[in-house]
Design a protein around this motif. Structure first.
Motif, PDB file in Angstrom:
ATOM      1  N   THR A  17       0.974  -1.005  -0.035  1.00 12.83           N
ATOM      2  CA  THR A  17      -0.003  -0.174   0.070  1.00 12.83           C
ATOM      3  C   THR A  17       0.889   1.131  -0.103  1.00 12.83           C
ATOM      4  OG1 THR A  17      -0.140   0.240   2.489  1.00 12.83           O
ATOM      5  CG2 THR A  17      -1.761  -1.317   1.479  1.00 12.83           C
ATOM      6  N   PRO A  18       0.420   2.274  -0.542  1.00 12.20           N
ATOM      7  CA  PRO A  18       1.373   3.535  -0.766  1.00 12.20           C
ATOM      8  C   PRO A  18       1.789   4.045   0.913  1.00 12.20           C
ATOM      9  CG  PRO A  18      -0.973   4.174  -1.446  1.00 12.20           C
ATOM     10  CD  PRO A  18      -0.708   2.454  -1.389  1.00 12.20           C
ATOM     11  N   VAL A  51       4.741   3.951  -7.463  1.00  9.00           N
ATOM     12  CA  VAL A  51       5.646   5.272  -7.300  1.00  9.00           C
ATOM     13  C   VAL A  51       4.479   6.263  -7.349  1.00  9.00           C
ATOM     14  CG1 VAL A  51       7.255   6.753  -7.784  1.00  9.00           C
ATOM     15  CG2 VAL A  51       7.615   4.273  -7.582  1.00  9.00           C
ATOM     16  N   ARG A  52       3.525   6.217  -8.335  1.00 11.01           N
ATOM     17  CA  ARG A  52       2.481   7.391  -8.596  1.00 11.01           C
ATOM     18  C   ARG A  52       1.693   7.251  -7.419  1.00 11.01           C
ATOM     19  NH1 ARG A  52       2.742   4.767 -14.072  1.00 11.01           N
ATOM     20  NH2 ARG A  52       4.007   6.044 -15.284  1.00 11.01           N
ATOM     21  N   MET A  53       1.412   6.052  -6.847  1.00  7.60           N
ATOM     22  CA  MET A  53       0.333   5.853  -5.763  1.00  7.60           C
ATOM     23  C   MET A  53       0.981   6.634  -4.796  1.00  7.60           C
ATOM     24  SD  MET A  53      -0.948   2.181  -6.576  1.00  7.60           S
ATOM     25  CE  MET A  53      -1.935   2.122  -5.071  1.00  7.60           C
ATOM     26  N   THR A  59       6.605  11.886 -13.924  1.00  8.27           N
ATOM     27  CA  THR A  59       6.807  10.794 -12.762  1.00  8.27           C
ATOM     28  C   THR A  59       8.242  11.024 -12.246  1.00  8.27           C
ATOM     29  OG1 THR A  59       4.983   9.640 -13.327  1.00  8.27           O
ATOM     30  CG2 THR A  59       6.443   8.668 -11.782  1.00  8.27           C
ATOM     31  N   GLN A  60       9.115  10.938 -13.266  1.00 13.24           N
ATOM     32  CA  GLN A  60      10.450  10.826 -12.858  1.00 13.24           C
ATOM     33  C   GLN A  60      11.028  12.056 -12.310  1.00 13.24           C
ATOM     34  OE1 GLN A  60      13.185  10.508 -16.217  1.00 13.24           O
ATOM     35  NE2 GLN A  60      14.301   8.616 -15.148  1.00 13.24           N
ATOM     36  N   GLU A  61      10.463  13.246 -12.524  1.00 10.16           N
ATOM     37  CA  GLU A  61      10.846  14.359 -12.053  1.00 10.16           C
ATOM     38  C   GLU A  61      10.385  14.527 -10.696  1.00 10.16           C
ATOM     39  OE1 GLU A  61      13.502  16.428 -12.797  1.00 10.16           O
ATOM     40  OE2 GLU A  61      13.816  15.146 -14.584  1.00 10.16           O
ATOM     41  N   GLU A  62       9.104  14.275 -10.707  1.00 10.57           N
ATOM     42  CA  GLU A  62       8.493  14.373  -9.317  1.00 10.57           C
ATOM     43  C   GLU A  62       9.003  13.425  -8.376  1.00 10.57           C
ATOM     44  OE1 GLU A  62       3.772  14.385  -7.603  1.00 10.57           O
ATOM     45  OE2 GLU A  62       4.095  13.706  -9.550  1.00 10.57           O
ATOM     46  N   ASP A 110      -1.724   8.471 -14.427  1.00 14.81           N
ATOM     47  CA  ASP A 110      -1.202   7.191 -14.847  1.00 14.81           C
ATOM     48  C   ASP A 110      -2.028   6.809 -15.906  1.00 14.81           C
ATOM     49  OD1 ASP A 110       0.280   4.958 -15.047  1.00 14.81           O
ATOM     50  OD2 ASP A 110      -0.426   3.956 -12.899  1.00 14.81           O
ATOM     51  N   VAL A 111      -1.617   6.141 -17.063  1.00 17.04           N
ATOM     52  CA  VAL A 111      -2.321   5.776 -18.394  1.00 17.04           C
ATOM     53  C   VAL A 111      -1.545   4.501 -18.790  1.00 17.04           C
ATOM     54  CG1 VAL A 111      -0.532   7.235 -19.739  1.00 17.04           C
ATOM     55  CG2 VAL A 111      -2.718   6.651 -20.483  1.00 17.04           C
TER      56      VAL A 111
END
Length: 551
Positions: A267-268, A290-292, A321-324, A465-466
């Protein structure tokens, strides 16, 4: 009966990789034992039950190995393992390595139908399974299947609760005295583990790996991401029973003498708490996870630091996402391209300058101590430089298990693995992945790469996410559908996605014609990868009038 596991790499090549120092040329348990002798009190595993030292883990593994011998398991036997991430799963890995058996781990949560297929096709003689995991009684279900699997002699149940009929108790096997056990010393070029593909096939592929391929080839991959002289502390968000998880016991512990930090379920919230509490050097997961975590962090922005690298595989990682992730986790983000079939390439911990534009996803420069990569041109593609990605090197597996047709299709006579992925090598040796042969959507006779469209849509400001998939269509054959998780508080429309693709310069014939809006997160397979099959089923279940936007 266990199927013979033939090595499809020429023997002189295997020996050359060992002679060049690319493989330790020692079996996995002996490698682990050397770290246990040097650092007996070092923490080997951190899980929900606490910390386990190298000495404690070794004692448990030897006791279990002795118990497995008493249960009739012999060197060379295939033994299934269906346990959640835990010290018990690591103990089983090491016990089977010490016994000279071949481990076949597969994640908890997979149904009895898939378990029957894996155990039956591999000729497994035994399986170690969780008594219960999130409401599923794996050991009982497998014991009930034993009559359909002639080779399966023994089902071992792990965990508390009444012992199911037809099962042996893991706790009782652990009671065997370790003094009665003498470890085997299998040749390092013999099979140690069977990796299971993520499940995108009708039946997941099984791939046999040697001790050297795991500790050597896969071990060299992790070595390239380590700080010299510092044993790694690896938090695995994916199951140890997945292909990605094979870098757990065999690599993190046996090869590098590090520590495994394990969650029995992702879980995140739990992942962020584990990073803060246990301070891992490396976190291994997939982009969706990681997005979660990033979305959870926005709700509770407690500082996260101390990481050496965030290592993400399973699907392409978008730039946003990489930069974030770099900003939030204060560490390099490594984009890993790899698979159970024997391919590995990654962007490395340093931020390398990548030319703007260009086709596909940049996945780094191949490392010959892991595997070298070449491109086999496809008919009509010579002018573009694109072709099928082939891999061969110290991590190359022996063969597919119980599937001679896959060996014929995916392996060459000189040991190369055909990945089924489309790619190209830049002039400086950088590999770009531009799609997957079988994932190509054919709309009215024209090819569309879902990966290309996903890469552009990932930069849409409202998209968290996609994933893009093909859906059947009576007129065009297939049409492209975009399955999108919106950022919190945002709304997505098909028109806004297409306008964004127009601005990116993507041809209109490649624009999605269906939209599935997914609340919360994309579905994942038990191995932690995005579940394309589940998304196609959701799209098929939606009424035609609702298919443009449905949740």
């Amino acid at each position: 009966m266990t199927h013979p596991l033939h090595d499809l790499v020429p023997a002189p090549l295997r020996r050359a990789w060992a002679a060049e120092g690319h493989c330790p040329d020692i079996d996995l348990y002996t490698l682990f034992r050397a770290h246990r002798t040097a650092h007996p009190l070092r923490t080997a595993v951190v899980d929900a039950r606490g910390e386990t030292s190298y000495a404690e883990l070794d004692s448990r593994a030897r006791c279990l190995a002795a118990g497995l011998v008493e249960a009739g398991i012999r060197p060379g036997d295939v033994v299934g393992v269906q346990l959640p991430n835990s010290a018990a799963a690591v103990t089983a890995d090491l016990a089977l390595a010490a016994l000279g058996a071949v481990a076949l781990p597969f994640p908890v949560g997979r149904g009895s139908r898939e378990a029957r297929s894996l155990l039956g096709r591999s000729g497994a003689g035994a399986v170690i399974a969780a008594m219960e995991y999130r409401g599923i009684e794996h050991a009982r279900e497998l014991a009930e299947l034993a009559g359909e699997l002639p080779a399966l002699r023994t089902v071992i149940a792990a965990g508390p609760g009444p012992l199911p009929a037809g099962c042996l108790s893991l706790a009782e096997l652990l009671g065997a005295g370790q003094d009665s056990f003498t470890p085997e010393r299998p040749h390092p070029d013999t099979a140690a583990r069977i990796l299971v593909s993520s499940g995108s096939e009708a039946e997941p592929k099984m791939v046999a790996y040697t001790h050297n391929a795991l500790a050597g080839g896969r071990g060299n991959f992790l070595a390239s991401l380590l700080t010299e002289g510092t044993p790694p502390r690896c938090l695995f968000l994916t199951p140890l029973a997945s292909a990605f998880g094979s870098s757990g016991t065999a690599v993190t512990l046996a090869r590098h003498g590090g520590t495994l930090v394990l969650l029995d379920r992702f879980t995140p919230e739990a992942a962020l708490a584990a990073i803060r509490a246990h301070r891992p050097t490396h976190v291994l997961g997939v982009p969706t996870m990681v997005r979660m975590m990033l979305e959870q962090w926005e709700a509770d922005p407690v500082p996260v630091d101390g990481l050496t690298a965030l290592v993400l595989g399973g699907s392409a990682l978008d730039a946003a996402t990489q930069e974030e992730a770099r900003r939030v986790f204060h560490c390099p983000v490594v984009n890993l391209y790899g698979s159970a079939d024997g391919v590995n390439c990654h962007t490395g911990p340093a931020r390398e300058s990548v030319p703007a534009g260009g086709p596909g996803v940049v996945v780094g420069r191949p490392d010959p101590t892991v595997c070298e990569i070449r491109i086999a041109p496809l008919h009509g593609s010579a002018s573009t430089g694109a072709g099928e990605i082939l891999a061969r090197g110290p991590m190359t597996p022996l063969c597919y298990v119980g599937a001679p047709e896959l060996n014929m299709r995916y392996r060459t006579a000189d040991g190369w693995v055909r990945t089924g992925d489309l790619g190209m090598l830049d002039a400086d040796g950088t590999l770009r992945v531009v799609g997957r042969l079988k994932d190509i959507v054919i709309r009215g006779g024209a090819n569309i790469s879902p990966a290309e469209v996903e890469g552009e849509l990932s930069s849409h400001p409202d998209v968290r996410d996609v994933l893009c998939v093909g859906v059947p269509d009576p007129l065009m054959g297939e049409r492209l559908a975009a399955c999108v998780v919106p950022r919190s508080g945002r709304e997505i429309t098909l028109a806004s996605l297409c306008a964004h693709l127009d601005a990116c310069g993507l041809e209109r014939r490649k624009h999605p014609e269906r939209l599935l809006t997914v609340a919360g997160e994309l579905p994942l397979t038990p191995a932690g990868k995005p579940d394309r099959t589940a998304l196609r089923e959701r799209l098929a279940a939606a009424s035609p009038s609702a298919r443009e936007q449905t949740g």
